[in-house]
Design a protein around this motif. Structure first.
Motif, PDB file in Angstrom:
ATOM      1  N   LEU A  20       0.543  -1.048  -0.188  1.00 22.80           N
ATOM      2  CA  LEU A  20      -0.235  -0.095  -0.027  1.00 22.80           C
ATOM      3  C   LEU A  20       0.971   1.560  -0.005  1.00 22.80           C
ATOM      4  O   LEU A  20       0.625   2.494  -0.531  1.00 22.80           O
ATOM      5  CB  LEU A  20      -1.098  -0.778   1.195  1.00 22.80           C
ATOM      6  N   ALA A  21       1.846   1.103   1.002  1.00 24.66           N
ATOM      7  CA  ALA A  21       2.843   2.481   1.095  1.00 24.66           C
ATOM      8  C   ALA A  21       3.288   2.805  -0.729  1.00 24.66           C
ATOM      9  O   ALA A  21       3.165   3.815  -0.712  1.00 24.66           O
ATOM     10  CB  ALA A  21       4.043   2.205   2.091  1.00 24.66           C
ATOM     11  N   LYS A  22       4.310   2.057  -1.211  1.00 27.45           N
ATOM     12  CA  LYS A  22       4.503   2.237  -2.461  1.00 27.45           C
ATOM     13  C   LYS A  22       3.483   2.452  -3.393  1.00 27.45           C
ATOM     14  O   LYS A  22       4.239   3.394  -4.263  1.00 27.45           O
ATOM     15  CB  LYS A  22       5.076   0.388  -2.589  1.00 27.45           C
ATOM     16  N   GLU A  23       2.564   1.846  -3.797  1.00 21.50           N
ATOM     17  CA  GLU A  23       1.384   2.451  -4.435  1.00 21.50           C
ATOM     18  C   GLU A  23       1.006   3.316  -3.986  1.00 21.50           C
ATOM     19  O   GLU A  23       0.474   3.975  -5.160  1.00 21.50           O
ATOM     20  CB  GLU A  23       0.194   1.512  -4.774  1.00 21.50           C
ATOM     21  N   MET A  24       0.454   3.727  -2.791  1.00 23.52           N
ATOM     22  CA  MET A  24      -0.300   5.560  -2.560  1.00 23.52           C
ATOM     23  C   MET A  24       0.992   6.572  -2.931  1.00 23.52           C
ATOM     24  O   MET A  24       0.321   7.855  -3.337  1.00 23.52           O
ATOM     25  CB  MET A  24      -0.196   5.481  -1.057  1.00 23.52           C
ATOM     26  N   GLN A  25       2.391   6.237  -2.544  1.00 19.77           N
ATOM     27  CA  GLN A  25       3.587   7.074  -3.307  1.00 19.77           C
ATOM     28  C   GLN A  25       3.098   7.432  -4.322  1.00 19.77           C
ATOM     29  O   GLN A  25       3.653   8.189  -4.873  1.00 19.77           O
ATOM     30  CB  GLN A  25       4.643   6.706  -2.424  1.00 19.77           C
ATOM     31  N   ARG A  26       4.039   5.995  -5.499  1.00 20.34           N
ATOM     32  CA  ARG A  26       4.099   5.497  -6.373  1.00 20.34           C
ATOM     33  C   ARG A  26       2.692   6.895  -7.498  1.00 20.34           C
ATOM     34  O   ARG A  26       3.050   7.341  -7.739  1.00 20.34           O
ATOM     35  CB  ARG A  26       4.300   4.881  -7.071  1.00 20.34           C
ATOM     36  N   ARG A  27       1.397   6.766  -6.690  1.00 18.08           N
ATOM     37  CA  ARG A  27       0.105   7.053  -7.658  1.00 18.08           C
ATOM     38  C   ARG A  27      -0.119   8.364  -7.394  1.00 18.08           C
ATOM     39  O   ARG A  27      -0.612   9.381  -8.122  1.00 18.08           O
ATOM     40  CB  ARG A  27      -0.888   5.818  -7.466  1.00 18.08           C
ATOM     41  N   HIS A  28      -0.077   8.979  -6.077  1.00 20.94           N
ATOM     42  CA  HIS A  28      -0.834  10.241  -5.418  1.00 20.94           C
ATOM     43  C   HIS A  28       0.182  10.777  -5.012  1.00 20.94           C
ATOM     44  O   HIS A  28      -0.065  11.727  -4.519  1.00 20.94           O
ATOM     45  CB  HIS A  28      -2.230   9.511  -4.810  1.00 20.94           C
ATOM     46  N   SER A  29       1.788  10.371  -4.986  1.00 24.16           N
ATOM     47  CA  SER A  29       2.045  11.109  -3.297  1.00 24.16           C
ATOM     48  C   SER A  29       2.332  11.543  -2.498  1.00 24.16           C
ATOM     49  O   SER A  29       2.135  12.676  -2.199  1.00 24.16           O
ATOM     50  CB  SER A  29       3.214  12.292  -4.196  1.00 24.16           C
ATOM     51  N   ILE A  30       2.141  10.546  -1.630  1.00 27.20           N
ATOM     52  CA  ILE A  30       0.915  10.688  -0.456  1.00 27.20           C
ATOM     53  C   ILE A  30       1.439   9.519  -0.050  1.00 27.20           C
ATOM     54  O   ILE A  30       1.636   8.399  -0.102  1.00 27.20           O
ATOM     55  CB  ILE A  30      -0.815  11.261  -0.412  1.00 27.20           C
ATOM     56  N   GLY A  31       2.218   9.444   2.014  1.00 27.34           N
ATOM     57  CA  GLY A  31       2.680   8.280   1.983  1.00 27.34           C
ATOM     58  C   GLY A  31       0.808   7.676   2.922  1.00 27.34           C
ATOM     59  O   GLY A  31      -0.012   8.450   2.754  1.00 27.34           O
ATOM     60  N   LEU A  32       1.530   6.331   3.195  1.00 25.92           N
ATOM     61  CA  LEU A  32       0.551   5.639   3.296  1.00 25.92           C
ATOM     62  C   LEU A  32      -0.295   6.382   5.385  1.00 25.92           C
ATOM     63  O   LEU A  32      -1.442   6.273   5.614  1.00 25.92           O
ATOM     64  CB  LEU A  32       1.163   4.123   3.674  1.00 25.92           C
ATOM     65  N   ALA A 100     -10.403  16.140  -1.350  1.00 26.84           N
ATOM     66  CA  ALA A 100     -10.066  16.119  -2.715  1.00 26.84           C
ATOM     67  C   ALA A 100      -9.064  14.442  -3.182  1.00 26.84           C
ATOM     68  O   ALA A 100      -9.460  13.425  -3.710  1.00 26.84           O
ATOM     69  CB  ALA A 100      -9.651  16.754  -3.309  1.00 26.84           C
ATOM     70  N   LEU A 101      -7.618  14.716  -2.327  1.00 26.73           N
ATOM     71  CA  LEU A 101      -7.125  13.788  -2.765  1.00 26.73           C
ATOM     72  C   LEU A 101      -7.256  12.292  -2.183  1.00 26.73           C
ATOM     73  O   LEU A 101      -7.038  11.366  -2.633  1.00 26.73           O
ATOM     74  CB  LEU A 101      -5.677  14.221  -1.692  1.00 26.73           C
ATOM     75  N   GLN A 102      -7.775  12.369  -0.708  1.00 25.30           N
ATOM     76  CA  GLN A 102      -8.883  10.996   0.048  1.00 25.30           C
ATOM     77  C   GLN A 102      -9.988  10.131  -0.825  1.00 25.30           C
ATOM     78  O   GLN A 102      -9.830   8.989  -1.252  1.00 25.30           O
ATOM     79  CB  GLN A 102      -8.949  11.057   1.016  1.00 25.30           C
ATOM     80  N   ARG A 103     -10.585  11.009  -1.225  1.00 30.52           N
ATOM     81  CA  ARG A 103     -11.520  10.504  -2.805  1.00 30.52           C
ATOM     82  C   ARG A 103     -10.871   9.910  -3.838  1.00 30.52           C
ATOM     83  O   ARG A 103     -11.026   8.898  -4.371  1.00 30.52           O
ATOM     84  CB  ARG A 103     -11.700  12.136  -2.690  1.00 30.52           C
ATOM     85  N   GLU A 104      -9.815  11.261  -4.163  1.00 28.77           N
ATOM     86  CA  GLU A 104      -8.970  10.083  -5.849  1.00 28.77           C
ATOM     87  C   GLU A 104      -7.994   9.004  -5.161  1.00 28.77           C
ATOM     88  O   GLU A 104      -7.676   8.533  -5.885  1.00 28.77           O
ATOM     89  CB  GLU A 104      -7.824  11.618  -6.060  1.00 28.77           C
ATOM     90  N   ALA A 105      -7.169   9.666  -4.199  1.00 28.25           N
ATOM     91  CA  ALA A 105      -6.634   7.979  -4.224  1.00 28.25           C
ATOM     92  C   ALA A 105      -7.685   6.576  -3.404  1.00 28.25           C
ATOM     93  O   ALA A 105      -6.565   5.227  -3.170  1.00 28.25           O
ATOM     94  CB  ALA A 105      -5.671   8.767  -2.337  1.00 28.25           C
ATOM     95  N   GLU A 106      -8.392   6.585  -2.819  1.00 23.75           N
ATOM     96  CA  GLU A 106      -9.311   5.773  -2.054  1.00 23.75           C
ATOM     97  C   GLU A 106      -9.597   4.603  -3.345  1.00 23.75           C
ATOM     98  O   GLU A 106      -9.362   3.454  -2.549  1.00 23.75           O
ATOM     99  CB  GLU A 106     -10.825   6.097  -1.252  1.00 23.75           C
ATOM    100  N   PRO A 107     -10.035   4.881  -4.540  1.00 26.93           N
ATOM    101  CA  PRO A 107      -9.882   3.324  -5.609  1.00 26.93           C
ATOM    102  C   PRO A 107      -8.437   3.153  -5.114  1.00 26.93           C
ATOM    103  O   PRO A 107      -8.509   1.662  -5.525  1.00 26.93           O
ATOM    104  CB  PRO A 107     -10.421   3.851  -6.418  1.00 26.93           C
ATOM    105  N   THR A 108      -7.431   3.161  -5.793  1.00 26.40           N
ATOM    106  CA  THR A 108      -5.739   3.404  -5.169  1.00 26.40           C
ATOM    107  C   THR A 108      -5.758   1.891  -4.025  1.00 26.40           C
ATOM    108  O   THR A 108      -5.759   0.482  -4.142  1.00 26.40           O
ATOM    109  CB  THR A 108      -4.690   3.792  -5.278  1.00 26.40           C
ATOM    110  N   TYR A 109      -6.783   2.382  -2.770  1.00 26.90           N
ATOM    111  CA  TYR A 109      -5.855   2.289  -1.605  1.00 26.90           C
ATOM    112  C   TYR A 109      -7.421   0.884  -1.755  1.00 26.90           C
ATOM    113  O   TYR A 109      -6.493  -0.476  -1.329  1.00 26.90           O
ATOM    114  CB  TYR A 109      -6.850   3.086  -0.416  1.00 26.90           C
ATOM    115  N   ARG A 110      -8.318   0.780  -1.982  1.00 25.54           N
ATOM    116  CA  ARG A 110      -9.139  -0.410  -2.063  1.00 25.54           C
ATOM    117  C   ARG A 110      -8.572  -1.379  -3.092  1.00 25.54           C
ATOM    118  O   ARG A 110      -8.170  -2.922  -2.751  1.00 25.54           O
ATOM    119  CB  ARG A 110     -10.285   0.341  -2.070  1.00 25.54           C
ATOM    120  N   ASP A 111      -8.114  -1.645  -4.279  1.00 18.74           N
ATOM    121  CA  ASP A 111      -8.076  -1.786  -5.624  1.00 18.74           C
ATOM    122  C   ASP A 111      -6.557  -2.698  -4.588  1.00 18.74           C
ATOM    123  O   ASP A 111      -6.197  -3.825  -4.478  1.00 18.74           O
ATOM    124  CB  ASP A 111      -7.123  -1.367  -6.426  1.00 18.74           C
TER     125      ASP A 111
END
Length: 135
Positions: A20-32, A100-111
């Protein structure tokens, strides 16, 4: 038995958290941790939580959550507020940018969470515990 299940949980947690940490950083530039804080804030009543409550919900100590909230504030994703009934109580409040950032990143987190748990189900080290989570 309890120790074996605990060991599996710790291993599974590490596997999923790293992914999760890797993908959140890569896709949304935010730490887990930042994402998890935004997620908790977004779902909290009035979009705010006491600092201590946020720390407990995301598994950080007081010092770590203070640094986390400072990072969110510097990014315009949250702001601090004082409790109107107790001026010593400090809240962190999600901003519209944070929502807005949380909504954008939510699908990544779930997937990514679902993918990581699917992979864990096939990993002999954690398959028993992972299966229990998917019931």
């Amino acid at each position: 038995m309890e120790a074996a299940i605990w060991d599996q949980m710790v291993t599974l947690h590490g596997m999923v958290t790293q992914r999760l940490a890797k993908e959140m950083q890569r896709r949304h530039s935010i730490g887990l941790s930042e994402y998890q804080a935004l997620r908790r804030l977004a779902h909290a009543e009035d979009g705010e939580l006491r600092m201590q409550e946020l720390a407990e919900l995301i598994g950080l100590n007081q010092s770590s959550v203070s640094r986390l909230v400072a990072r969110l504030e510097s990014g315009g994703l949250s702001r601090r507020d004082h409790c109107p009934k107790d001026r010593r109580g400090v809240y962190t409040v999600i901003t519209e940018e944070g929502r807005a950032l949380q909504r954008e990143a939510e699908p990544t987190y779930r997937d990514v969470l679902a993918e990581a748990l699917d992979e864990a189900a096939a990993d002999a080290r954690v398959s028993e515990f992972a299966a229990r989570l998917r019931v």
